[in-house]
Design an enzyme around this catalytic site. Structure first.
Site, PDB file in Angstrom:
ATOM      1  N   LYS A  97       0.740  -0.463  15.294  1.00 10.51           N
ATOM      2  CA  LYS A  97       2.174  -0.598  15.566  1.00 10.51           C
ATOM      3  C   LYS A  97       2.338  -1.646  16.295  1.00 10.51           C
ATOM      4  O   LYS A  97       3.434  -2.126  16.457  1.00 10.51           O
ATOM      5  CB  LYS A  97       2.605   0.777  16.342  1.00 10.51           C
ATOM      6  N   TYR A 145      -9.306   5.233   7.570  1.00  8.01           N
ATOM      7  CA  TYR A 145      -9.521   5.630   8.801  1.00  8.01           C
ATOM      8  C   TYR A 145     -10.572   6.888   8.783  1.00  8.01           C
ATOM      9  O   TYR A 145     -10.340   7.969   8.494  1.00  8.01           O
ATOM     10  CB  TYR A 145      -8.176   6.095   9.521  1.00  8.01           C
ATOM     11  N   TYR A 204       3.736   6.253  10.381  1.00  4.87           N
ATOM     12  CA  TYR A 204       2.780   4.970   9.982  1.00  4.87           C
ATOM     13  C   TYR A 204       3.722   4.132   9.238  1.00  4.87           C
ATOM     14  O   TYR A 204       3.412   2.806   9.361  1.00  4.87           O
ATOM     15  CB  TYR A 204       1.675   5.412   9.072  1.00  4.87           C
ATOM     16  N   HIS A 218       0.785  -1.195  -0.039  1.00  2.16           N
ATOM     17  CA  HIS A 218       0.039  -0.202  -0.095  1.00  2.16           C
ATOM     18  C   HIS A 218       1.027   1.443  -0.012  1.00  2.16           C
ATOM     19  O   HIS A 218       1.838   1.336   0.732  1.00  2.16           O
ATOM     20  CB  HIS A 218      -1.001   0.121   1.183  1.00  2.16           C
ATOM     21  N   PRO A 270      -4.743   0.013  18.626  1.00  7.73           N
ATOM     22  CA  PRO A 270      -4.494  -0.327  17.273  1.00  7.73           C
ATOM     23  C   PRO A 270      -4.495   0.479  16.381  1.00  7.73           C
ATOM     24  O   PRO A 270      -4.129   0.245  15.070  1.00  7.73           O
ATOM     25  CB  PRO A 270      -5.552  -1.339  17.029  1.00  7.73           C
TER      26      PRO A 270
HETATM   27  P1  RFL Z   1       0.832 -12.317  21.304  1.00  8.46           P
HETATM   28  O1  RFL Z   1       0.387 -12.333  19.807  1.00  8.46           O
HETATM   29  O2  RFL Z   1      -0.306 -12.023  22.381  1.00  8.46           O
HETATM   30  O3  RFL Z   1       1.161 -13.789  21.775  1.00  8.46           O
HETATM   31  C1  RFL Z   1       1.610 -14.009  23.043  1.00  8.46           C
HETATM   32  C2  RFL Z   1       1.524 -15.425  22.991  1.00  8.46           C
HETATM   33  O4  RFL Z   1       1.884 -15.886  24.246  1.00  8.46           O
HETATM   34  C3  RFL Z   1       1.072 -16.812  24.816  1.00  8.46           C
HETATM   35  N1  RFL Z   1       0.810 -17.167  26.098  1.00  8.46           N
HETATM   36  C4  RFL Z   1       1.429 -17.924  27.079  1.00  8.46           C
HETATM   37  N2  RFL Z   1       2.281 -18.998  26.624  1.00  8.46           N
HETATM   38  C5  RFL Z   1       2.764 -19.932  27.560  1.00  8.46           C
HETATM   39  N3  RFL Z   1       2.088 -19.779  28.814  1.00  8.46           N
HETATM   40  C6  RFL Z   1       1.421 -18.754  29.276  1.00  8.46           C
HETATM   41  N4  RFL Z   1       0.995 -18.753  30.446  1.00  8.46           N
HETATM   42  C7  RFL Z   1       0.936 -17.689  28.290  1.00  8.46           C
HETATM   43  N5  RFL Z   1       0.023 -16.761  28.119  1.00  8.46           N
HETATM   44  C8  RFL Z   1       0.077 -16.157  27.045  1.00  8.46           C
HETATM   45  C9  RFL Z   1      -0.104 -16.503  24.089  1.00  8.46           C
HETATM   46  O5  RFL Z   1      -1.067 -17.474  23.866  1.00  8.46           O
HETATM   47  C10 RFL Z   1       0.261 -16.025  22.624  1.00  8.46           C
HETATM   48  O6  RFL Z   1       0.488 -17.102  21.520  1.00  8.46           O
HETATM   49  O7  RFL Z   1       1.966 -11.232  21.749  1.00  8.46           O
HETATM   50  P2  RFL Z   1       3.410 -10.631  20.709  1.00  8.46           P
HETATM   51  O8  RFL Z   1       4.000 -12.284  20.200  1.00  8.46           O
HETATM   52  O9  RFL Z   1       4.154  -9.862  21.455  1.00  8.46           O
HETATM   53  O10 RFL Z   1       2.627  -9.937  19.633  1.00  8.46           O
HETATM   54  C11 RFL Z   1       1.806  -8.865  19.705  1.00  8.46           C
HETATM   55  C12 RFL Z   1       0.793  -8.403  18.556  1.00  8.46           C
HETATM   56  O11 RFL Z   1      -0.022  -9.866  18.604  1.00  8.46           O
HETATM   57  C13 RFL Z   1      -0.111  -7.293  19.015  1.00  8.46           C
HETATM   58  O12 RFL Z   1       0.882  -6.221  19.203  1.00  8.46           O
HETATM   59  C14 RFL Z   1      -0.843  -7.027  17.578  1.00  8.46           C
HETATM   60  O13 RFL Z   1      -1.868  -7.997  17.284  1.00  8.46           O
HETATM   61  C15 RFL Z   1      -1.549  -5.599  17.755  1.00  8.46           C
HETATM   62  N6  RFL Z   1      -2.480  -5.388  16.603  1.00  8.46           N
HETATM   63  C16 RFL Z   1      -1.942  -4.515  15.537  1.00  8.46           C
HETATM   64  N7  RFL Z   1      -0.304  -4.723  15.425  1.00  8.46           N
HETATM   65  C17 RFL Z   1       0.028  -4.133  14.356  1.00  8.46           C
HETATM   66  O14 RFL Z   1       1.160  -3.994  14.181  1.00  8.46           O
HETATM   67  N8  RFL Z   1      -0.557  -3.577  13.271  1.00  8.46           N
HETATM   68  C18 RFL Z   1      -1.825  -3.740  13.274  1.00  8.46           C
HETATM   69  O15 RFL Z   1      -2.755  -3.438  12.170  1.00  8.46           O
HETATM   70  C19 RFL Z   1      -2.626  -4.414  14.512  1.00  8.46           C
HETATM   71  N9  RFL Z   1      -4.166  -4.596  14.533  1.00  8.46           N
HETATM   72  C20 RFL Z   1      -3.742  -5.436  16.868  1.00  8.46           C
HETATM   73  C21 RFL Z   1      -4.537  -5.031  15.589  1.00  8.46           C
HETATM   74  C22 RFL Z   1      -4.259  -5.898  17.780  1.00  8.46           C
HETATM   75  C23 RFL Z   1      -5.727  -6.215  17.883  1.00  8.46           C
HETATM   76  N10 RFL Z   1      -6.256  -6.841  18.995  1.00  8.46           N
HETATM   77  C24 RFL Z   1      -7.270  -7.821  19.085  1.00  8.46           C
HETATM   78  C25 RFL Z   1      -5.418  -6.539  20.327  1.00  8.46           C
HETATM   79  C26 RFL Z   1      -5.923  -5.108  15.724  1.00  8.46           C
HETATM   80  C27 RFL Z   1      -6.552  -5.761  16.664  1.00  8.46           C
HETATM   81  C28 RFL Z   1      -7.812  -5.764  16.943  1.00  8.46           C
HETATM   82  C1  PHB Z   2      -6.431  -4.481  10.732  1.00 11.02           C
HETATM   83  O1  PHB Z   2      -6.638  -4.675   9.319  1.00 11.02           O
HETATM   84  O2  PHB Z   2      -6.709  -5.392  11.474  1.00 11.02           O
HETATM   85  C2  PHB Z   2      -5.912  -3.330  11.074  1.00 11.02           C
HETATM   86  C3  PHB Z   2      -5.242  -2.431  10.204  1.00 11.02           C
HETATM   87  C4  PHB Z   2      -4.878  -1.147  10.711  1.00 11.02           C
HETATM   88  C5  PHB Z   2      -4.933  -0.927  12.034  1.00 11.02           C
HETATM   89  C6  PHB Z   2      -5.515  -1.727  12.893  1.00 11.02           C
HETATM   90  C7  PHB Z   2      -5.752  -3.026  12.324  1.00 11.02           C
HETATM   91  O3  PHB Z   2      -4.393   0.391  12.346  1.00 11.02           O
END
Ligand code: RFL
Ligand code: PHB
Length: 384
Positions: free
Chosen positions: A292, A196, A380, A72, A288
Site C-alpha cells: 500500500k 504470500y 488489495y 495480475h 509492506p
Molecule cells: P520516498 O520514496 O521515501 O521519497 C522521499 C524522497 O525525499 C528525499 N529526501 C529529501 N530531500 C531533500 N532534503 C532532505 N533532507 C530529504 N530527506 C529525504 C529522499 O531522498 C527521497 O527521494 O517517499 P514517497 O515519495 O512518499 O514514496 C513512498 C514509497 O516510496 C513507499 O511508501 C513505498 O516504497 C512502500 N513500499 C511499497 N509500497 C507499495 O505501494 N507497494 C509495494 O509493493 C511496496 N513494497 C515498500 C515495499 C517499501 C519497502 N521499503 C524498503 C521501505 C517494499 C519495501 C521493501
Molecule cells: C515487491 O515486489 O517489492 C513487493 C510486492 C508486494 C508487497 C511488497 C513488496 O506486498
C-alpha cells in the site's frame, strides 16, 4: 528565487505532485537531497493499484508501464504449505499492475519539464505558518526559495514533518519486532502471480519485476544484518517457508541486491500545518505486506494536486482545507488492511500456540468464505 510550490523530495510522491501541477500550469520546484541515480537505485515497491495506474496515465507517464508492466488478476496465499488463490477478477472484477517503483520514478522524472534540484543539502523549512520559504545549499552555495506553499514529500526521515513545532501533530505508531530481508535476482518468477506465505519459521513473499527478474522477501528478527545472509542461506530459508512444489520449482541464482527493511505502522495527524502539506511516507508508513505505501503516496498527491489546482484556478480554499481529513480517511483504511495482512502472515515472538491457532482459523475462514475473499481483493486492489 520565487515559485508557487516548493516540493521537498523527488520520490514518487514529489515527482507525481510536481507533474500534476505542471500539467495544470501551477509552478513548482522540487528539492531532492540525493542524486537521480541514487533515487533510482532504491529497490522498493512493486504493486500498483488501478488508481495509481490511472494517475500515471493522467500524468502522461503511463506508456512504458502499459507496455512492460504485468497485469495480475489474482494472488497466491500459503499457510504452512497449504496453497490457495484469491482471484481478483472473478471476485470483484479488478486487477493490479506489477511495475517497479524504480520504473515509476524513472518515468515521472522523464516526464517532468519544470526544475528539479538534486543533491540539495541542508534543506530547511521556514515560516511555514506565515510567508513560507525554504533554504538549501547547492554546490557549497546557500540558496533561498520563497513560495506560497510547501509540499513535504520527503519520506519518513525528511525535514518537513520534523520542522513542525512540538505538539503540532498527533503521532500514532506501531513498530513490529521484525523486518523483511529482500533480494533481487535475474531469474524468472517462480509463478506468474505473487505468493504470500505464512510459516512457523516466519513470513515469505515471492514477487517479481519482469518475466526475467524476481524479488523475494523473508521475515527476519529485528537486529539482523543483510551481510550475514549469504545467497545460499537465503534460498535455503525461503524454500523451507514455501509449499513443497513451489520450493522445488524455485529458480535460484546470485542476488543483484540484498537489503533489510524494518516494518512499522505510523500516521501523523493532521497533514496540514499552515502552508505546509505532508504527503506520502512523510505523513504515514505502512508495513509492506499489503503493498500500500506507494499507492497511498499516489492517492495523497492526487488529492493535494487537485486541491492546489482549485486554489489557483478558482481562488477557493475548500480543497486545501479538506485535504487532511479527506486523505486521512483513506490512509487509515490502508493502515488497517496492512496491519491485518501483517498480523495474519507473520510470526510474532509473543504469539504462543493459541495465537497461531487463531491465525490458522483466520486463514481457513478466508479461503472458505467468498465474502472474506472479496474483502481481501477489494482492499488489495485498492479501495476507491
Ligand atoms: P520516498 O520514496 O521515501 O521519497 C522521499 C524522497 O525525499 C528525499 N529526501 C529529501 N530531500 C531533500 N532534503 C532532505 N533532507 C530529504 N530527506 C529525504 C529522499 O531522498 C527521497 O527521494 O517517499 P514517497 O515519495 O512518499 O514514496 C513512498 C514509497 O516510496 C513507499 O511508501 C513505498 O516504497 C512502500 N513500499 C511499497 N509500497 C507499495 O505501494 N507497494 C509495494 O509493493 C511496496 N513494497 C515498500 C515495499 C517499501 C519497502 N521499503 C524498503 C521501505 C517494499 C519495501 C521493501
Ligand atoms: C515487491 O515486489 O517489492 C513487493 C510486492 C508486494 C508487497 C511488497 C513488496 O506486498
Amino acid at each position: 528565487m520565487r515559485t508557487q510550490i516548493v516540493i521537498v523530495g523527488a520520490g514518487p510522491a514529489g515527482l507525481m505532485l510536481g507533474r500534476l501541477l505542471e500539467q495544470a500550469g501551477v509552478e513548482s520546484v522540487i528539492l531532492e537531497r540525493r542524486s537521480p541515480d541514487y533515487v533510482l537505485g532504491r529497490i522498493r515497491a512493486g504493486v500498483l493499484e488501478q488508481g495509481s495506474v490511472d494517475l500515471l496515465d493522467r500524468a502522461g507517464a503511463g506508456a512504458r508501464m502499459h507496455a512492460e508492466g504485468l497485469v495480475h488478476e489474482g494472488v497466491g496465499l500459503s499457510f504452512d504449505g497449504d496453497r490457495h488463490r484469491i482471484d481478483f477478477s472473478a471476485l470483484i472484477g479488478r486487477q493490479v499492475m506489477v511495475y517497479g517503483q524504480t520504473e515509476v520514478t524513472r518515468d515521472l522524472m522523464a516526464a517532468r519539464q519544470a526544475p528539479s534540484i538534486y543533491e540539495a543539502e541542508n534543506v530547511e523549512l521556514h515560516d511555514v505558518d506565515g510567508a513560507p520559504w525554504v533554504s538549501y545549499v547547492k554546490d557549497g552555495v546557500s540558496q533561498r526559495i520563497d513560495c506560497d506553499f510547501i509540499a513535504g514529500c520527503d519520506g519518513f526521515h525528511g525535514p518537513s514533518r520534523a520542522s513542525l513545532p512540538e505538539g503540532a501533530l498527533s503521532l500514532f505508531e506501531r513498530v513490529y519486532p521484525f523486518g523483511w530481508l529482500g533480494i533481487l535476482v535475474d531469474r524468472p518468477p517462480v509463478e506468474h502471480e505473487l505468493i504470500y506465505a505464512h510459516h512457523a519459521r516466519g513470513f515469505a513473499l515471492c514477487s517479481q519485476r519482469s518475466p526475467s527478474r524476481s524479488r523475494y522477501y523473508i521475515q527476519v528478527p529485528e537486529g539482523e544484518r543483510a551481510a550475514d545472509w549469504s545467497d545460499t542461506r537465503f534460498w535455503d530459508e525461503l524454500r523451507q517457508r514455501l509449499d513443497p512444489a513451489t520450493a522445488e520449482a524455485l529458480p535460484t541464482g546470485p542476488s543483484i541486491e540484498k537489503s533489510i527493511a524494518p516494518l512499522r505502522s505510523f500516521v501523523a495527524e493532521p497533514l496540514r500545518f499552515g502552508k505546509l502539506f505532508l504527503a506520502g511516507d512523510a505523513a504515514h508508513i505502512v508495513p509492506p505486506t499489503g503493498a500500500k505505501g506507494l499507492n497511498l503516496a499516489m492517492s495523497d498527491v492526487a488529492l493535494l494536486a487537485d486541491a492546489l489546482i482549485e486554489f489557483y484556478g478558482e481562488k477557493s480554499t475548500a480543497g486545501i482545507d479538506a485535504y487532511s481529513a479527506h486523505a486521512l480517511a483513506r490512509i487509515w483504511k490502508a493502515e488497517r488492511f496492512s496491519w491485518w495482512m501483517t498480523s495474519l502472515f507473520h510470526t510474532f515472538p509473543e504469539t504462543g500456540p493459541f495465537g497461531r491457532r487463531i491465525q490458522r482459523a483466520e486463514f481457513d475462514y478466508l479461503v472458505g468464505s467468498v465474502a472474506a475473499q472479496q474483502s481481501l481483493a477489494e482492499n488489495y486492489t485498492g479501495l476507491r
